[in-house]
Design an enzyme around this catalytic site. Structure first.
Site, PDB file in Angstrom:
ATOM      1  N   LYS A   1     -12.006  -5.498  -9.574  1.00 38.87           N
ATOM      2  CA  LYS A   1     -12.183  -5.586  -8.124  1.00 38.87           C
ATOM      3  C   LYS A   1     -13.202  -4.557  -7.632  1.00 38.87           C
ATOM      4  O   LYS A   1     -13.133  -3.384  -8.007  1.00 38.87           O
ATOM      5  CB  LYS A   1     -10.847  -5.346  -7.412  1.00 38.87           C
ATOM      6  CG  LYS A   1     -10.948  -5.359  -5.889  1.00 38.87           C
ATOM      7  CD  LYS A   1      -9.653  -4.878  -5.240  1.00 38.87           C
ATOM      8  CE  LYS A   1      -9.809  -4.790  -3.722  1.00 38.87           C
ATOM      9  NZ  LYS A   1      -8.697  -4.076  -3.087  1.00 38.87           N
TER      10      LYS A   1
ATOM     11  N   ARG B   1     -15.558 -12.527   2.551  1.00 39.70           N
ATOM     12  CA  ARG B   1     -14.120 -12.747   2.398  1.00 39.70           C
ATOM     13  C   ARG B   1     -13.768 -14.230   2.445  1.00 39.70           C
ATOM     14  O   ARG B   1     -12.701 -14.632   2.005  1.00 39.70           O
ATOM     15  CB  ARG B   1     -13.355 -11.987   3.487  1.00 39.70           C
ATOM     16  CG  ARG B   1     -13.537 -10.476   3.437  1.00 39.70           C
ATOM     17  CD  ARG B   1     -12.754  -9.787   4.544  1.00 39.70           C
ATOM     18  NE  ARG B   1     -12.948  -8.344   4.531  1.00 39.70           N
ATOM     19  CZ  ARG B   1     -12.242  -7.481   3.788  1.00 39.70           C
ATOM     20  NH1 ARG B   1     -11.296  -7.934   2.997  1.00 39.70           N
ATOM     21  NH2 ARG B   1     -12.484  -6.192   3.853  1.00 39.70           N
TER      22      ARG B   1
ATOM     23  N   ARG C   1       0.850  -1.179   0.000  1.00 40.12           N
ATOM     24  CA  ARG C   1       0.000   0.000   0.000  1.00 40.12           C
ATOM     25  C   ARG C   1       0.891   1.234   0.000  1.00 40.12           C
ATOM     26  O   ARG C   1       1.284   1.750   1.042  1.00 40.12           O
ATOM     27  CB  ARG C   1      -0.940  -0.046   1.195  1.00 40.12           C
ATOM     28  CG  ARG C   1      -2.177  -0.917   0.963  1.00 40.12           C
ATOM     29  CD  ARG C   1      -3.152  -0.272  -0.022  1.00 40.12           C
ATOM     30  NE  ARG C   1      -3.588   1.003   0.490  1.00 40.12           N
ATOM     31  CZ  ARG C   1      -4.610   1.168   1.331  1.00 40.12           C
ATOM     32  NH1 ARG C   1      -5.330   0.135   1.718  1.00 40.12           N
ATOM     33  NH2 ARG C   1      -4.934   2.363   1.763  1.00 40.12           N
TER      34      ARG C   1
ATOM     35  N   GLN D   1     -11.129  -7.109   7.709  1.00 44.09           N
ATOM     36  CA  GLN D   1     -10.109  -8.074   7.297  1.00 44.09           C
ATOM     37  C   GLN D   1      -9.820  -9.057   8.424  1.00 44.09           C
ATOM     38  O   GLN D   1      -9.629  -8.684   9.570  1.00 44.09           O
ATOM     39  CB  GLN D   1      -8.819  -7.362   6.878  1.00 44.09           C
ATOM     40  CG  GLN D   1      -8.879  -6.813   5.468  1.00 44.09           C
ATOM     41  CD  GLN D   1      -7.568  -6.173   5.029  1.00 44.09           C
ATOM     42  OE1 GLN D   1      -6.597  -6.134   5.786  1.00 44.09           O
ATOM     43  NE2 GLN D   1      -7.540  -5.665   3.820  1.00 44.09           N
TER      44      GLN D   1
ATOM     45  N   HIS E   1     -13.809   1.251  -4.671  1.00 46.28           N
ATOM     46  CA  HIS E   1     -14.107   1.020  -3.260  1.00 46.28           C
ATOM     47  C   HIS E   1     -15.121   2.046  -2.787  1.00 46.28           C
ATOM     48  O   HIS E   1     -14.919   3.246  -2.949  1.00 46.28           O
ATOM     49  CB  HIS E   1     -12.828   1.148  -2.416  1.00 46.28           C
ATOM     50  CG  HIS E   1     -11.746   0.212  -2.849  1.00 46.28           C
ATOM     51  ND1 HIS E   1     -11.017   0.410  -3.998  1.00 46.28           N
ATOM     52  CD2 HIS E   1     -11.272  -0.934  -2.283  1.00 46.28           C
ATOM     53  CE1 HIS E   1     -10.143  -0.582  -4.129  1.00 46.28           C
ATOM     54  NE2 HIS E   1     -10.288  -1.400  -3.113  1.00 46.28           N
TER      55      HIS E   1
ATOM     56  N   GLU F   1     -11.020   7.031  -2.006  1.00 47.07           N
ATOM     57  CA  GLU F   1     -11.431   5.622  -1.963  1.00 47.07           C
ATOM     58  C   GLU F   1     -10.882   4.906  -0.728  1.00 47.07           C
ATOM     59  O   GLU F   1     -10.700   3.688  -0.722  1.00 47.07           O
ATOM     60  CB  GLU F   1     -11.038   4.904  -3.254  1.00 47.07           C
ATOM     61  CG  GLU F   1     -11.789   5.442  -4.457  1.00 47.07           C
ATOM     62  CD  GLU F   1     -12.100   4.413  -5.522  1.00 47.07           C
ATOM     63  OE1 GLU F   1     -11.882   3.211  -5.292  1.00 47.07           O
ATOM     64  OE2 GLU F   1     -12.574   4.822  -6.598  1.00 47.07           O
TER      65      GLU F   1
END
Length: 256
Positions: free
Chosen positions: A170, A213, A48, A236, A143, A86
């Site tokens: 995505k 997920r 990232r 996550q 996103h 985003e």
């Protein structure tokens, strides 16, 4: 359906691949996260870049990417600058976004790059052409950290990514209810069965979206994101636990 082969990893075949973001602000923090990753068996590492303090100095950014390549060996690297709008850490001008990705592509140390669908149509065209000319694959993304668009809108955005020559499309959305998670999964399934000719990645964020997920293989999502030391998005799951659950589901599906 086309698959995307990157190094020894084939995305769009078998179980969903496990991607883990690294979010260090400097070299020391990033290499510490890499050390943690080496204890895990993951498929893709997402750098990232928007978290990196020196990212606007492209020579330092490329040097950091090269250091990561050496440290990670043959593991797949996805380089991502997530913009502020985003959910990322930094704002960036469009021309700087294009220039950064050009230098990342030319470094030859990234296998995949994440390009946001809504950064601008001309900017997307420029980056995609640049990447494909240098054998770098594109994850095109969108996103929504506020809501979950309608099923039709999710499908429309994923189809637009294909039309703009993404290698992988995505979509990540924020649920306001459990019904929103069902909307995301339904859109994924329809896209996968009726329109997708290449891998797609989808997820619903936050606690309600955790199930998305894990069960992506059932609905057609080719990759899922887990956390090593810290999460890059709400919901996550720890990467080790995520892989165990994904592999357990994959095994059960094969037995059927």
């Amino acid at each position: 359906m086309k698959t995307v082969k990157v190094r020894k990893t084939v995305i769009g075949e078998g179980r969903p691949k496990i991607c883990v973001p690294i979010l260090g602000k400097n070299k020391e923090e990033l290499l510490s996260e890499v050390d943690e990753l080496k204890q895990l068996d993951v498929d893709v590492v997402e750098w990232r870049m928007d978290w990196f303090d020196d990212i606007m100095d492209h020579s330092k950014a490329c040097a950091m990417l090269h250091t990561l390549r050496e440290a990670l060996g043959d593991m797949v690297i996805l380089a991502t600058f997530r913009t502020k709008q985003e959910g990322g850490e930094k704002a960036i001008q469009k021309e700087d976004y294009v220039a950064l990705y050009h230098d990342i592509i030319m470094s030859k140390d990234a296998d995949l790059i994440d390009v946001e669908l809504f950064i601008g149509e001309e900017e997307v065209k420029t980056i995609v052409k640049d990447a494909h000319n240098h054998q770098v694959a594109i994850v095109m993304s969108n996103h929504d950290f506020v809501k979950t668009p309608s099923c039709d809108e999710i499908i429309a955005r994923l189809k637009t990514m294909q039309e703009r020559d993404a290698d992988i499309s995505k979509m990540a959305v924020m649920p306001q209810s459990k019904a929103d998670v069902i909307t995301l999964l339904s859109a994924t399934n329809i896209m996968y069965e009726q329109f997708a000719d290449r891998p797609i990645i989808t997820m619903s964020m936050a606690k309600d979206g955790i199930v998305s997920r894990i069960c992506g293989e059932v609905f057609g999502s080719a990759m899922t994101f887990g956390a090593a030391t810290k999460a890059s998005a709400p919901g996550q799951v720890a990467a080790k636990d995520l892989k165990n659950m994904v592999e357990m589901l994959h095994k059960s599906l094969k037995e059927e």
